[in-house]
Design a protein around this motif. Structure first.
Motif, short mmCIF file in Angstrom:
data_model
loop_
_atom_site.label_atom_id
_atom_site.label_comp_id
_atom_site.label_asym_id
_atom_site.label_seq_id
_atom_site.Cartn_x
_atom_site.Cartn_y
_atom_site.Cartn_z
N LEU A 174 37.23 31.63 115.32
CA LEU A 174 35.73 31.44 115.00
C LEU A 174 35.48 29.85 115.10
N ASP A 175 36.48 29.24 115.45
CA ASP A 175 36.21 27.80 115.61
C ASP A 175 34.93 27.36 116.63
N PRO A 176 34.10 26.64 116.26
CA PRO A 176 32.99 26.31 116.93
C PRO A 176 33.06 25.57 118.24
N CYS A 177 32.49 25.42 119.33
CA CYS A 177 32.54 24.46 120.37
C CYS A 177 32.60 23.26 119.91
N PRO A 178 33.55 22.40 120.11
CA PRO A 178 33.33 20.95 119.75
C PRO A 178 32.43 20.19 120.50
N ARG A 215 28.40 24.86 118.28
CA ARG A 215 27.83 26.22 118.12
C ARG A 215 29.12 27.35 118.33
N PRO A 216 28.93 28.64 117.78
CA PRO A 216 30.04 29.54 118.14
C PRO A 216 30.19 29.53 119.82
N VAL A 217 31.50 29.76 120.12
CA VAL A 217 31.82 29.46 121.40
C VAL A 217 31.39 30.38 122.42
N ASN A 218 30.76 30.29 123.60
CA ASN A 218 29.95 31.11 124.43
C ASN A 218 30.80 31.17 125.64
N GLU A 219 31.58 32.30 126.10
CA GLU A 219 32.26 32.31 127.20
C GLU A 219 33.48 31.26 127.02
N GLU A 220 34.62 31.64 126.54
CA GLU A 220 35.56 30.60 126.30
C GLU A 220 36.09 29.99 127.42
N LYS A 231 39.56 24.29 122.91
CA LYS A 231 38.57 25.34 123.53
C LYS A 231 37.30 24.92 123.60
N PHE A 232 36.58 25.36 124.47
CA PHE A 232 34.97 24.90 124.52
C PHE A 232 34.23 26.03 125.01
N CYS A 233 32.79 26.03 124.88
CA CYS A 233 31.85 26.92 125.94
C CYS A 233 32.22 26.58 127.17
N TYR A 234 32.44 27.36 128.22
CA TYR A 234 32.53 26.96 129.47
C TYR A 234 31.26 26.15 130.11
#
Length: 268
Positions: free
Chosen positions: A18-22, A26-31, A40-43
């Motif tokens: 549940l870690d947010p994108c740095p 926001r919540p990570v969308n497409e890890e 880890k980030f949103c792609y």
């Protein structure tokens, strides 16, 4: 799930949490993960970050690695589209492109979107804009301003379709608003809320997490009544004054601003 499967899931760097994108917070969308440190980030966020870093490199050759915005460790690719069995790799060289259109004003505006909104409302009387129905008067600079904003946000030169889509929504709103004004059927605050909702709905499929800030900046530009150059000058002057008034330590760092640090340029 048996014991072996549970252990594998918990020890895997690709597990869902549940870690947010740095970057977008926001919540990570497409890890997506950098291949060396596995932060880890949103792609879409880390891919855009990669494009910006590649585009601002001072070296004469194409960069082959980038530094993680979290730990500064060098990575050569982004790992994404992991489905438990396979994944894809997006290498740094894949995003290198001709960015000659990306001017200094694009960079300044991009920095604006990754900083706090500030208090520019002290300079621009937005409520007066709505109270006196200025929204019914088209701005001849709006298309040029919007083109630059969206180019800066998307890191793409060809944004004509997006711009005309949003302009069409604004034009329809203005025509309806003028008719309602003559009939005195809509209060200024109601028109303001309708405008922001309509533009947000039109822009969100393209601008995603930056939509609300874009609409905020759009409203300020329209309410200013200034040309693009005039608006930039007033905006930068005001932001410079506010920065001088506030102690450096009072402002929390914004993760995405790592891309503008001198030490993130790479070689050269």
């Amino acid at each position: 799930m048996n014991g072996d499967e549970k252990e594998t899931s918990e020890s895997s760097p690709l597990r869902l949490d549940l870690d947010p994108c740095p970057i977008c917070l926001r919540p990570v969308n497409e890890e997506a993960f950098l291949d060396e440190c596995f932060h880890k980030f949103c792609y879409s966020c880390i891919a855009q970050w990669m494009k910006i870093v590649s585009g601002k490199s001072k070296s004469s050759h194409q960069p082959s690695t980038l530094r993680c915005p979290m730990c500064k460790r060098e990575s050569s690719c982004i790992i994404h589209s992991y489905d438990g069995r396979s994944f894809k790799k997006h290498y740094v060289n894949d995003c290198y492109e001709d960015r000659s259109f990306f001017s200094s004003s694009h960079k300044q505006r991009l920095q604006c979107y990754y900083s706090e909104p500030g208090s520019f409302e002290d300079v621009i009387d937005v409520l007066r804009y709505w109270k006196f129905n200025k929204y019914s008067q088209p701005s001849r600079w709006l298309e040029g301003w919007m083109t630059r904003e969206i180019q800066a946000l998307l890191q793409e030169e060809d944004v004509e379709i997006i711009v005309h889509h949003i302009l069409g929504v604004i034009d329809s709103f203005s025509k309806r608003g003028e008719e309602q004004r003559r009939r005195q059927t809509s209060a200024p605050e109601a028109k303001r809320s309708e405008f922001k909702t309509l533009v947000s709905n039109a822009a969100r499929p393209f601008l995603t997490a930056r939509t609300d800030r874009f609409v905020h900046e759009l409203e300020l530009f329209l309410a200013s009544g200034l040309s693009i150059q005039g608006y930039d000058e007033v905006y930068l002057q005001h932001m410079s004054q506010k920065a001088e008034e506030q102690p450096q330590s009072s402002t929390a760092p914004i993760p995405f601003l790592h891309i503008f640090d001198d030490d993130s340029d790479g070689p050269g």
